[in-house]
Design a protein around this motif. Sequence first.
Motif, mmCIF file in Angstrom:
data_model
loop_
_atom_site.group_PDB
_atom_site.id
_atom_site.type_symbol
_atom_site.label_atom_id
_atom_site.label_comp_id
_atom_site.label_asym_id
_atom_site.label_seq_id
_atom_site.Cartn_x
_atom_site.Cartn_y
_atom_site.Cartn_z
ATOM 1 N N ASP A 93 3.618 12.909 10.495
ATOM 2 C CA ASP A 93 2.525 12.942 9.761
ATOM 3 C C ASP A 93 2.329 13.808 8.645
ATOM 4 O O ASP A 93 1.963 14.046 8.259
ATOM 5 N N TYR A 100 6.506 5.597 12.232
ATOM 6 C CA TYR A 100 6.987 4.865 12.635
ATOM 7 C C TYR A 100 7.802 4.937 14.136
ATOM 8 O O TYR A 100 7.452 4.248 14.913
ATOM 9 N N ARG A 145 -6.182 8.365 14.955
ATOM 10 C CA ARG A 145 -5.865 6.834 13.450
ATOM 11 C C ARG A 145 -7.166 6.835 12.713
ATOM 12 O O ARG A 145 -6.872 6.371 11.383
ATOM 13 N N ARG A 153 3.714 3.784 -1.645
ATOM 14 C CA ARG A 153 4.272 3.952 -2.242
ATOM 15 C C ARG A 153 4.828 2.682 -2.744
ATOM 16 O O ARG A 153 5.484 2.671 -3.702
ATOM 17 N N ASN A 165 5.283 11.336 16.323
ATOM 18 C CA ASN A 165 4.202 10.333 15.174
ATOM 19 C C ASN A 165 4.170 12.027 14.641
ATOM 20 O O ASN A 165 3.361 11.424 12.763
ATOM 21 N N LYS A 191 -6.135 6.532 -4.562
ATOM 22 C CA LYS A 191 -4.918 5.823 -4.706
ATOM 23 C C LYS A 191 -6.419 4.047 -3.580
ATOM 24 O O LYS A 191 -6.692 4.335 -2.408
ATOM 25 N N HIS A 205 10.780 1.899 3.541
ATOM 26 C CA HIS A 205 10.965 2.886 2.688
ATOM 27 C C HIS A 205 12.264 4.383 2.486
ATOM 28 O O HIS A 205 12.659 4.767 1.414
ATOM 29 N N TYR A 207 6.037 12.106 -4.803
ATOM 30 C CA TYR A 207 6.281 12.081 -3.945
ATOM 31 C C TYR A 207 7.693 12.733 -3.701
ATOM 32 O O TYR A 207 8.093 13.625 -4.472
ATOM 33 N N LYS A 208 7.941 13.738 -2.461
ATOM 34 C CA LYS A 208 8.857 14.695 -2.305
ATOM 35 C C LYS A 208 9.794 13.676 -0.925
ATOM 36 O O LYS A 208 9.750 13.456 -0.329
ATOM 37 N N GLU A 218 5.777 5.729 16.463
ATOM 38 C CA GLU A 218 4.578 5.200 16.770
ATOM 39 C C GLU A 218 5.236 4.402 17.449
ATOM 40 O O GLU A 218 4.895 3.132 18.659
ATOM 41 N N TYR A 234 0.885 -1.374 -0.028
ATOM 42 C CA TYR A 234 -0.104 -0.264 0.375
ATOM 43 C C TYR A 234 0.928 0.788 -0.229
ATOM 44 O O TYR A 234 1.698 1.348 -0.135
HETATM 45 P P1 NDP Z 1 3.552 6.648 4.900
HETATM 46 O O1 NDP Z 1 4.533 7.261 5.818
HETATM 47 O O2 NDP Z 1 4.080 5.690 3.947
HETATM 48 O O3 NDP Z 1 2.746 7.335 4.709
HETATM 49 C C1 NDP Z 1 1.904 8.997 5.022
HETATM 50 C C2 NDP Z 1 1.377 9.450 4.117
HETATM 51 O O4 NDP Z 1 1.467 10.553 3.946
HETATM 52 C C3 NDP Z 1 0.705 8.339 3.361
HETATM 53 O O5 NDP Z 1 -0.825 9.599 2.843
HETATM 54 C C4 NDP Z 1 1.537 9.119 1.914
HETATM 55 O O6 NDP Z 1 0.569 8.975 0.844
HETATM 56 C C5 NDP Z 1 2.082 10.336 2.357
HETATM 57 N N1 NDP Z 1 3.518 10.432 2.151
HETATM 58 C C6 NDP Z 1 4.377 9.661 2.735
HETATM 59 N N2 NDP Z 1 5.754 10.032 2.198
HETATM 60 C C7 NDP Z 1 5.306 10.780 1.594
HETATM 61 C C8 NDP Z 1 6.396 11.945 0.524
HETATM 62 N N3 NDP Z 1 7.811 11.288 1.014
HETATM 63 N N4 NDP Z 1 5.841 12.892 -0.340
HETATM 64 C C9 NDP Z 1 4.868 13.393 -0.014
HETATM 65 N N5 NDP Z 1 3.996 12.277 0.295
HETATM 66 C C10 NDP Z 1 3.881 11.366 1.368
HETATM 67 O O7 NDP Z 1 2.354 5.880 6.141
HETATM 68 P P2 NDP Z 1 1.941 5.076 6.390
HETATM 69 O O8 NDP Z 1 0.539 5.291 5.197
HETATM 70 O O9 NDP Z 1 2.301 3.343 6.401
HETATM 71 O O10 NDP Z 1 1.219 5.167 7.787
HETATM 72 C C11 NDP Z 1 0.761 6.021 8.247
HETATM 73 C C12 NDP Z 1 0.707 5.656 10.162
HETATM 74 O O11 NDP Z 1 0.149 5.427 10.298
HETATM 75 C C13 NDP Z 1 1.378 6.016 10.631
HETATM 76 O O12 NDP Z 1 2.077 7.349 11.408
HETATM 77 C C14 NDP Z 1 2.373 5.103 11.167
HETATM 78 O O13 NDP Z 1 3.137 5.333 12.172
HETATM 79 C C15 NDP Z 1 0.858 4.397 11.103
HETATM 80 N N6 NDP Z 1 1.062 2.951 11.228
HETATM 81 C C16 NDP Z 1 0.869 1.643 12.202
HETATM 82 C C17 NDP Z 1 1.170 1.065 12.237
HETATM 83 C C18 NDP Z 1 0.968 -0.306 13.285
HETATM 84 O O14 NDP Z 1 1.247 -1.659 12.540
HETATM 85 N N7 NDP Z 1 1.167 0.323 14.605
HETATM 86 C C19 NDP Z 1 0.907 0.226 10.950
HETATM 87 C C20 NDP Z 1 1.053 1.426 9.283
HETATM 88 C C21 NDP Z 1 0.331 2.149 10.319
HETATM 89 P P3 NDP Z 1 0.917 7.604 -0.060
HETATM 90 O O15 NDP Z 1 -0.271 6.509 1.084
HETATM 91 O O16 NDP Z 1 0.370 8.066 -1.549
HETATM 92 O O17 NDP Z 1 2.012 6.517 -0.077
#
Ligand code: NDP
Length: 255
Positions: A165, A195, A90, A34, A161, A103, A232, A179-180, A198, A32
């Motif tokens: 975010d 992460y 969340r 990227r 966290n 997406k 990542h 992405y940036k 978290e 899911y």
């Molecule tokens: P990511 O860091 O992969 O993405 C978070 C959001 O930011 C997404 O909407 C993503 O878009 C966007 N994003 C990420 N990187 C960029 C970038 N470089 N440029 C522009 N946009 C970006 O996190 P997750 O989606 O995996 O997780 C989201 C939250 O959920 C986090 O706070 C994480 O800690 C929590 N989580 C907790 C888990 C657990 O086990 N307790 C499991 C998974 C997540 P896009 O979707 O398009 O990539």
Amino acid sequence: MDEPTFYRFLIWGFLVIAALIFPALFFITAPYGRHETKSWGPTIDNRLGWLLMESPSVLVFFACWYLGGCPTDPASLGFLFLWQLHYVHRAFIFPFRIKSGPKRMPIAIAAAAFTFTSLNGYLNGRWLFGFAGADRHGSAWLSDPRFFLGAAIFLAGFAINQQADWILLHLRKPGETGYKIPRGGFYRWVSCPNYFGEIIEWVGFAICTWSLPGVAFALWTIANLLPRARSHHRWYREKFPDYPPERKALVPGLF
Ligand code: NDP
């Protein structure tokens, strides 16, 4: 089988699965965001997926508090507050803050996460508001340093966290989906401070509750997020030739 026996099987099974999943996730990255691929079967809208997979954490934990007789001693209210502080955001706020365009995510991922959050909410909530009972976490627990230390660690992790975010969610202008390179906050040091925060949160919760289900959840979070942070980090380095070379994947200064 009575409920305490069922509970014991469940929690040890939960720990065994975390131990098996941890090495596996170094080779399989959940598809899911990227890492999205088309090969994991039918998909659902990303936002809906987040809502469905995270809402059991709020609802099941709250149901356990209710079924436990709505305990209002300060320790129980403290646990309820910390947990819901994280999960109400969340499940019901975060999905509407993401800017991912149209997406989608595999139903298999949403279903696996739904199962996890349901079981995890039950294991933690049922223990804290049922099996542990007031004897374990009575008023005296409030003056125990583990309660304060754990709560402080949880809140520090929550702040990291949220900040991480917030930075990510503000990288895209309306309509953008690319992405940036994120900068500022803990991104000075690591690629995935969301992460990192978290993991700190749930380690803090385990200390605050001093419970096996709390430890099991913290271990699951590490097992899930440590390999994903490495994926990542590798992805950022491959995609951006000017990616800051000193940045680590997950833990500042370490890895
Ligand atoms: P990511 O860091 O992969 O993405 C978070 C959001 O930011 C997404 O909407 C993503 O878009 C966007 N994003 C990420 N990187 C960029 C970038 N470089 N440029 C522009 N946009 C970006 O996190 P997750 O989606 O995996 O997780 C989201 C939250 O959920 C986090 O706070 C994480 O800690 C929590 N989580 C907790 C888990 C657990 O086990 N307790 C499991 C998974 C997540 P896009 O979707 O398009 O990539």
